[in-house]
Design a protein around this motif. Structure first.
Motif, PDB file in Angstrom:
ATOM      1  N   LYS A 140       0.843  -1.199   0.000  1.00 39.19           N
ATOM      2  CA  LYS A 140       0.000   0.000   0.000  1.00 39.19           C
ATOM      3  C   LYS A 140       0.879   1.251   0.000  1.00 39.19           C
ATOM      4  CE  LYS A 140      -3.923  -2.146   2.358  1.00 39.19           C
ATOM      5  NZ  LYS A 140      -3.376  -3.507   2.567  1.00 39.19           N
ATOM      6  N   LYS A 141       0.375   2.307  -0.658  1.00 42.75           N
ATOM      7  CA  LYS A 141       1.178   3.517  -0.851  1.00 42.75           C
ATOM      8  C   LYS A 141       1.667   4.130   0.468  1.00 42.75           C
ATOM      9  CE  LYS A 141       1.356   7.718  -3.627  1.00 42.75           C
ATOM     10  NZ  LYS A 141       0.642   8.593  -4.580  1.00 42.75           N
ATOM     11  N   ASP A 182       2.619  -9.582  -1.677  1.00 39.37           N
ATOM     12  CA  ASP A 182       2.161  -8.383  -0.979  1.00 39.37           C
ATOM     13  C   ASP A 182       3.074  -8.185   0.231  1.00 39.37           C
ATOM     14  OD1 ASP A 182       0.937  -6.383   0.413  1.00 39.37           O
ATOM     15  OD2 ASP A 182      -1.052  -7.319   0.478  1.00 39.37           O
ATOM     16  N   SER A 184       2.997  -5.997   2.390  1.00 37.41           N
ATOM     17  CA  SER A 184       2.309  -5.439   3.558  1.00 37.41           C
ATOM     18  C   SER A 184       2.087  -6.552   4.586  1.00 37.41           C
ATOM     19  CB  SER A 184       0.946  -4.855   3.174  1.00 37.41           C
ATOM     20  OG  SER A 184       1.053  -4.039   2.035  1.00 37.41           O
TER      21      SER A 184
END
Length: 202
Positions: A140-141, A182, A184
């Motif tokens: 995620k940014k 991912d 994250s």
């Protein structure tokens, strides 16, 4: 005698997506990783490159060469990431040296079956045909920003400029991606996915 095939595996993703973290996991697992950003930093300290940068940029960037004879990397990156043509010029000075370092790395680890390469601009530079497998990292940014803001000379504006230079439309390159992770997620999950992938290709 039978010669085992060697595999070149690229790791790519946008700034702050976790390439350094994945590289560290791989190194801890005993694999060899060519870390492009780290190598570029070393190249920027080479006398021949410093001379080339001085010739090409000193009349455009105030205080480019510091008193210790090194490049002011913060001033240089702030300048080139705002100007596409100047960024290309800098890349034309660095990339041949980066290529040579990569060839040295391949020779040094010629006995290894799997070699990993951290390649930040893999798709932007159309380098995907040079690799047998591609691992694409994403996050995620806000997490990517949190990871890179502590880096020397990093600002929100610079983060945005670097992100803009990196490929956002990844969908057209989906067919080249062997594994998406991912970053994250927790490290245990990341490691499990990575080991599963290595088992699949072994």
């Amino acid at each position: 005698g039978f010669v085992k095939k060697k595999y070149k595996i690229a790791i790519t993703g946008r700034i702050g997506s976790g390439k350094s973290t994945l590289s560290k996991i791989l190194i801890d697992l005993g694999y060899s990783v060519f870390e492009s950003d780290s190598v570029v930093n070393k190249i920027l300290n080479q006398k021949d490159l410093i001379n080339e940068v001085e010739i090409n940029f000193s009349n455009k960037i105030k205080g480019l060469i510091m008193k210790n004879g090194k490049i002011n990397k913060e001033s240089l990156s702030n300048f080139v990431f705002s100007r596409k043509l100047e960024l290309k010029k800098l890349e034309s000075l660095i990339y041949p040296k980066l290529h040579n370092k990569k060839e040295d790395f391949i020779k040094k680890h010629s006995q290894k079956m799997y070699l990993f390469f951290d390649v930040p601009l893999l798709f932007e530079k159309k380098l995907q045909p040079h690799y047998d497998f591609i691992i694409y990292l994403f996050a995620k940014k806000h997490l990517r920003y949190r990871r890179v803001i502590s880096r020397e000379g990093m600002t929100l504006e610079k983060f945005r400029k670097i992100s803009k230079n990196q490929q956002s439309n990844i969908s057209k390159y989906r067919k080249f991606i062997s594994l998406k992770i991912d970053m994250s997620e927790d490290l245990k999950t990341v490691k499990r996915k990575l080991q599963g992938f290595m088992n699949d290709i072994s």
